[in-house]
Design an enzyme around this catalytic site. Structure first.
Site, mmCIF file in Angstrom:
data_model
loop_
_atom_site.group_PDB
_atom_site.id
_atom_site.type_symbol
_atom_site.label_atom_id
_atom_site.label_comp_id
_atom_site.label_asym_id
_atom_site.label_seq_id
_atom_site.Cartn_x
_atom_site.Cartn_y
_atom_site.Cartn_z
ATOM 1 N N ASN A 1 -3.403 -1.405 -5.707
ATOM 2 C CA ASN A 1 -2.430 -2.454 -5.377
ATOM 3 C C ASN A 1 -2.995 -3.868 -5.521
ATOM 4 O O ASN A 1 -2.236 -4.832 -5.609
ATOM 5 C CB ASN A 1 -1.898 -2.277 -3.952
ATOM 6 N N ASP B 1 6.833 4.824 -0.539
ATOM 7 C CA ASP B 1 7.165 4.274 -1.856
ATOM 8 C C ASP B 1 8.621 3.803 -1.889
ATOM 9 O O ASP B 1 9.483 4.419 -1.268
ATOM 10 C CB ASP B 1 6.933 5.353 -2.916
#
Length: 293
Positions: free
Chosen positions: A66, A18
């Site tokens: 995503n 991340d």
């Protein structure tokens, strides 16, 4: 001091990578630049894990959620994935690394599958380390798919519903094909799993760092592993029994026994020697292969 005990490594490490977008924004660059820098971090950490002797590494590369990102960002991510697979193909094969993918691979664009599928097939018999890429992956979706599969078999009369238990469900989860994760690392400052390896993470040690993924280094990996080793050493059978009952004391069964024991030998044939603790920079510079992975 960035020292880890080579005899007490996590067998399977999962990483939630991340912070790519924030890394780019802090520099006034487009998010795509952060993803490109993140690809370099992937190469760096895969190489160190292989040299250290970690048996399996699962990277959360692209989640099911995503796909909702802006089209140009998704396209950039797919392009970087294809580039990574093409550029690393020789090193993966020559260093005996098995590449697997978990998730809804059918959703990946054809140019990506055209390089991913042949590499998965070509590396299928490799045994030095397993690199699992979580692509179009979601743990809830994975569990639901496995439950549907079991339900269909029960309806068809091929499976007694009473026989369905945790072990049978786990056997249908692709993410557990390399075993339960011993250590899950998340970069970028958030402290949640974000739908990553939820079933397998039941007894995993968790490590969270503020470091954004493109800046994640060998030293950061060693810090996480060193903390994991201290937790494993501190938790004897009595401690585990107090924490979660008999199931927790059992942990991951044979896999956990192989991965955590202080006397367990270094498992990978190309791993660093287990005679003393290793520093991150020693592992990063160790010439453990012909091509540098």
């Amino acid at each position: 001091m960035n020292l880890v005990e080579a005899r007490n490594l996590p067998r399977h490490v999962g990483i939630i990578m991340d912070g790519n977008g924030r890394w780019a924004e802090l520099r006034g660059e487009p998010r795509e630049a952060g993803h490109k820098a993140g690809s370099a971090a992937v190469r760096r950490i895969v190489r160190v894990c292989r040299r250290l002797g970690v048996e399996a590494l699962t990277l959360y590369a692209f989640s099911e959620q995503n796909w909702a990102r802006p089209r140009n960002e998704v396209d950039a991510l797919m392009g970087l994935l294809r580039e990574f697979l093409m550029s690393e193909r020789c090193e993966i094969l020559e260093n005996d690394i098995r590449l697997v993918a978990i998730g809804d691979i059918s959703r990946l664009p054809e140019p990506v599958r055209d390089v991913l599928d042949p590499l998965r097939k070509a590396s299928a018999t490799n045994r030095q380390m397993t690199l699992a890429l979580a692509l179009s992956y979601g743990a809830r979706e994975e569990i639901a798919a496995a439950a549907r599969e079991l339900a269909m078999e029960a309806v068809a009369g091929r499976l007694d519903p009473e026989a369905i238990d945790g072990a049978l469900l786990a056997a249908r989860l692709p993410s557990l094909s390399v075993g339960e994760p011993d250590l899950i690392i998340r970069t970028g400052g958030e402290q949640r799993l974000s739908n990553f390896l939820l079933y397998g993470a039941a007894y995993a040690e968790l490590s969270f760092t503020e470091r954004l993924w493109p800046d994640f280094t060998e030293d950061d990996l060693f810090d996480a592993i060193a903390a994991y080793q201290q937790r494993v050493r501190a938790a004897g059978p009595a401690d585990e029994a107090e924490g979660g009952g008999a199931d927790e004391a059992e942990g991951g069964g044979a896999d956990e026994a192989e991965g955590g024991g202080a006397d367990a030998p270094a498992r990978a044939s190309g791993a660093l020697g287990a005679g003393r603790p290793w520093r991150a920079r020693e592992v990063a510079s160790h010439n453990g292969s012909r091509t540098g992975v």
